[in-house]
Scaffold this active site. Structure first.
Site, PDB file in Angstrom:
ATOM      1  N   LYS A 112       0.811  -1.222   0.000  1.00 30.68           N
ATOM      2  CA  LYS A 112       0.000   0.000   0.000  1.00 30.68           C
ATOM      3  C   LYS A 112       0.842   1.269   0.000  1.00 30.68           C
ATOM      4  CE  LYS A 112      -4.378  -1.844   1.044  1.00 30.68           C
ATOM      5  NZ  LYS A 112      -5.641  -1.803   1.739  1.00 30.68           N
ATOM      6  N   LYS A 192      -5.350 -12.198  -5.699  1.00 26.63           N
ATOM      7  CA  LYS A 192      -6.686 -12.225  -5.090  1.00 26.63           C
ATOM      8  C   LYS A 192      -7.599 -11.211  -5.779  1.00 26.63           C
ATOM      9  CE  LYS A 192      -6.934  -8.744  -1.608  1.00 26.63           C
ATOM     10  NZ  LYS A 192      -7.758  -8.289  -0.525  1.00 26.63           N
ATOM     11  N   LYS A 195     -10.336  -4.726  -5.488  1.00 22.48           N
ATOM     12  CA  LYS A 195     -10.728  -3.555  -6.273  1.00 22.48           C
ATOM     13  C   LYS A 195      -9.502  -2.863  -6.869  1.00 22.48           C
ATOM     14  CE  LYS A 195     -11.440  -0.719  -2.176  1.00 22.48           C
ATOM     15  NZ  LYS A 195     -11.304  -1.881  -1.292  1.00 22.48           N
TER      16      LYS A 195
HETATM   17  P1  ADP Z   1      -9.752  -4.951  -1.541  1.00 20.88           P
HETATM   18  O1  ADP Z   1      -8.590  -5.889  -1.699  1.00 20.88           O
HETATM   19  O2  ADP Z   1     -10.727  -5.085  -2.662  1.00 20.88           O
HETATM   20  O3  ADP Z   1      -9.295  -3.524  -1.327  1.00 20.88           O
HETATM   21  P2  ADP Z   1     -10.224  -4.902   1.282  1.00 20.88           P
HETATM   22  O4  ADP Z   1      -8.764  -4.977   1.527  1.00 20.88           O
HETATM   23  O5  ADP Z   1     -10.963  -3.631   1.546  1.00 20.88           O
HETATM   24  O6  ADP Z   1     -10.506  -5.398  -0.216  1.00 20.88           O
HETATM   25  O7  ADP Z   1     -10.885  -6.082   2.135  1.00 20.88           O
HETATM   26  C1  ADP Z   1     -12.060  -5.998   2.930  1.00 20.88           C
HETATM   27  C2  ADP Z   1     -12.366  -7.355   3.539  1.00 20.88           C
HETATM   28  O8  ADP Z   1     -12.632  -8.308   2.507  1.00 20.88           O
HETATM   29  C3  ADP Z   1     -11.222  -7.953   4.336  1.00 20.88           C
HETATM   30  O9  ADP Z   1     -11.756  -8.672   5.454  1.00 20.88           O
HETATM   31  C4  ADP Z   1     -10.560  -8.897   3.391  1.00 20.88           C
HETATM   32  O10 ADP Z   1      -9.904  -9.953   4.043  1.00 20.88           O
HETATM   33  C5  ADP Z   1     -11.729  -9.396   2.569  1.00 20.88           C
HETATM   34  N1  ADP Z   1     -11.307  -9.691   1.193  1.00 20.88           N
HETATM   35  C6  ADP Z   1     -10.862  -8.805   0.277  1.00 20.88           C
HETATM   36  N2  ADP Z   1     -10.579  -9.397  -0.891  1.00 20.88           N
HETATM   37  C7  ADP Z   1     -10.856 -10.716  -0.707  1.00 20.88           C
HETATM   38  C8  ADP Z   1     -10.765 -11.859  -1.539  1.00 20.88           C
HETATM   39  N3  ADP Z   1     -10.374 -11.789  -2.788  1.00 20.88           N
HETATM   40  N4  ADP Z   1     -11.133 -13.062  -1.031  1.00 20.88           N
HETATM   41  C9  ADP Z   1     -11.555 -13.138   0.233  1.00 20.88           C
HETATM   42  N5  ADP Z   1     -11.678 -12.108   1.081  1.00 20.88           N
HETATM   43  C10 ADP Z   1     -11.329 -10.902   0.631  1.00 20.88           C
END
Ligand code: ADP
Ligand code: TRP
Length: 323
Positions: A112, A192, A195
């Site tokens: 990040k 993974k 967004k």
């Molecule tokens: P992003 O990666 O889209 O920015 P966040 O980091 O805001 O998502 O994650 C918010 C929540 O969703 C966290 O608890 C995270 O562990 C879960 N999460 C995010 N992406 C995934 C994924 N691809 N598979 C499972 N859980 C996820």
């Protein structure tokens, strides 16, 4: 009384299926068995230095989406982190139980900070997260797999605090993972779904045409000589298990085993079932957003439930420290 459980999610924009399957789905299930504290981590979101108008909109939209997904504000405490000042107060205290070396090991900071810059808030983010959890004496923290490292650090920080004061004043949490803890990017199953990876997600607010486009582009490449599912195919099966009925799962599994599976048919089924899952959620979400007063009341009621418990923990921690 039920055991306590706590989890937070940042208001950083529209949620996707990864967020739902990795985190929120469990929140919904667990609220019936635990005394659950769910919050919108708006202080954490400051680490991405969002435009104030965006943050404001994302906070309220996330609240509406959580309710639309089935978080019941009567069953749990649903609130904004910044409405409970004890989060930052305990965060300050715990700064003194974490070292630079420990924070340096956090892979999320490395990723990040490339994107947002080397801000101190981003670096100390896991300390505030530890405070979030410790404030409610939570034994259990449901999160996606990418948060496990933060959770392990939270346990270390809490142990260090307790050893400093010579008493188990704060409770050490355990992560709670389900088998769908990690949903992979549709267009690149080695990463993974996120967004921040363009083309990787199906958003919870996507219309059926967008769902179709994303799934049709999903990578399925497999080694014709292998009997194992490729990561892309395994990811589609993960979605099938979560959004289609068990008969469908058996049907496509059978075809895969026989080597007769047609990916286009699997994708058609997913397009239909995921769109059908999303439609009523989107409808509820839109109607909730039309009534901001009710949403604000939900958040205020949630903070009212959280504050006395957070206040009690802070008093205990301060007393133990000699304050
Ligand atoms: P992003 O990666 O889209 O920015 P966040 O980091 O805001 O998502 O994650 C918010 C929540 O969703 C966290 O608890 C995270 O562990 C879960 N999460 C995010 N992406 C995934 C994924 N691809 N598979 C499972 N859980 C996820
Ligand atoms: N760091 C979590 C995420 O990015 C959000 C979060 C903040 C959280 N505080 C928490 C999760 C406490 C669990 C418990 O998704």
């Amino acid at each position: 009384m039920n055991k306590r459980l706590v989890s937070g999610i940042q208001p950083t924009g529209a949620l996707h299926l990864g967020n739902y399957l990795g985190a929120i789905k469990q929140w919904v299930e667990l609220q019936y068995d635990y005394d659950a504290f769910y919050f919108i981590a708006d202080y954490h979101a400051l680490t991405g230095r969002p435009k104030p108008a965006d943050l404001k909109r994302h906070r309220i939209e996330l609240l509406a989406m959580l309710v639309a997904l089935g978080i019941d504000p009567k069953k749990c405490a649903l609130f904004f982190q910044s409405d409970v000042p004890e989060h930052t107060e305990l965060g300050w205290i715990l700064n003194n139980s974490a070292t630079i070396g420990q924070l340096n090991r956090m892979t999320q900071y490395k990723e990040k900070s490339d994107q947002y810059g080397q801000y101190v808030g981003l670096f100390t983010y896991p300390i505030l997260q530890t405070a979030d959890i410790a404030l409610y004496d939570a034994a259990t923290v449901p999160v996606g797999e990418d948060q496990v490292q933060h959770l392990e650090l939270a346990r270390e920080i809490i142990r260090s605090f307790n050893s400093h004061v010579g008493d188990t004043v704060l409770v050490e949490p355990k992560p709670l993972l389900t088998k769908s803890a990690r949903v992979m990017a549709l267009n690149n199953p080695s990463k993974k779904m996120s967004k921040s990876v363009a083309g990787s997600v199906i958003g919870l607010l996507d219309d059926p045409v967008t769902v179709e486009t994303a799934l049709k582009r999903a990578v399925t490449d497999s080694d014709p000589n292998s009997t194992d599912k490729s990561p892309g195919v395994a990811n589609l099966f993960l979605l099938l298990e979560n959004f289609s009925d068990s008969e469908m799962v058996r049907h496509f599994e059978g075809q895969f085993q026989k080597g007769t599976l047609r990916y286009s048919e699997l994708k058609e089924q997913l397009i239909e079932d995921i769109s059908a899952f999303l439609a009523p959620i989107q409808k509820t979400y839109r109607s909730l957003l039309e009534d901001e007063i009710t949403l604000q009341r939900i958040a205020e009621d949630g903070a009212k439930k959280a504050r006395p418990i957070a206040g009690e923990t802070i008093s205990r921690a301060k007393k133990a420290l000699g304050l």
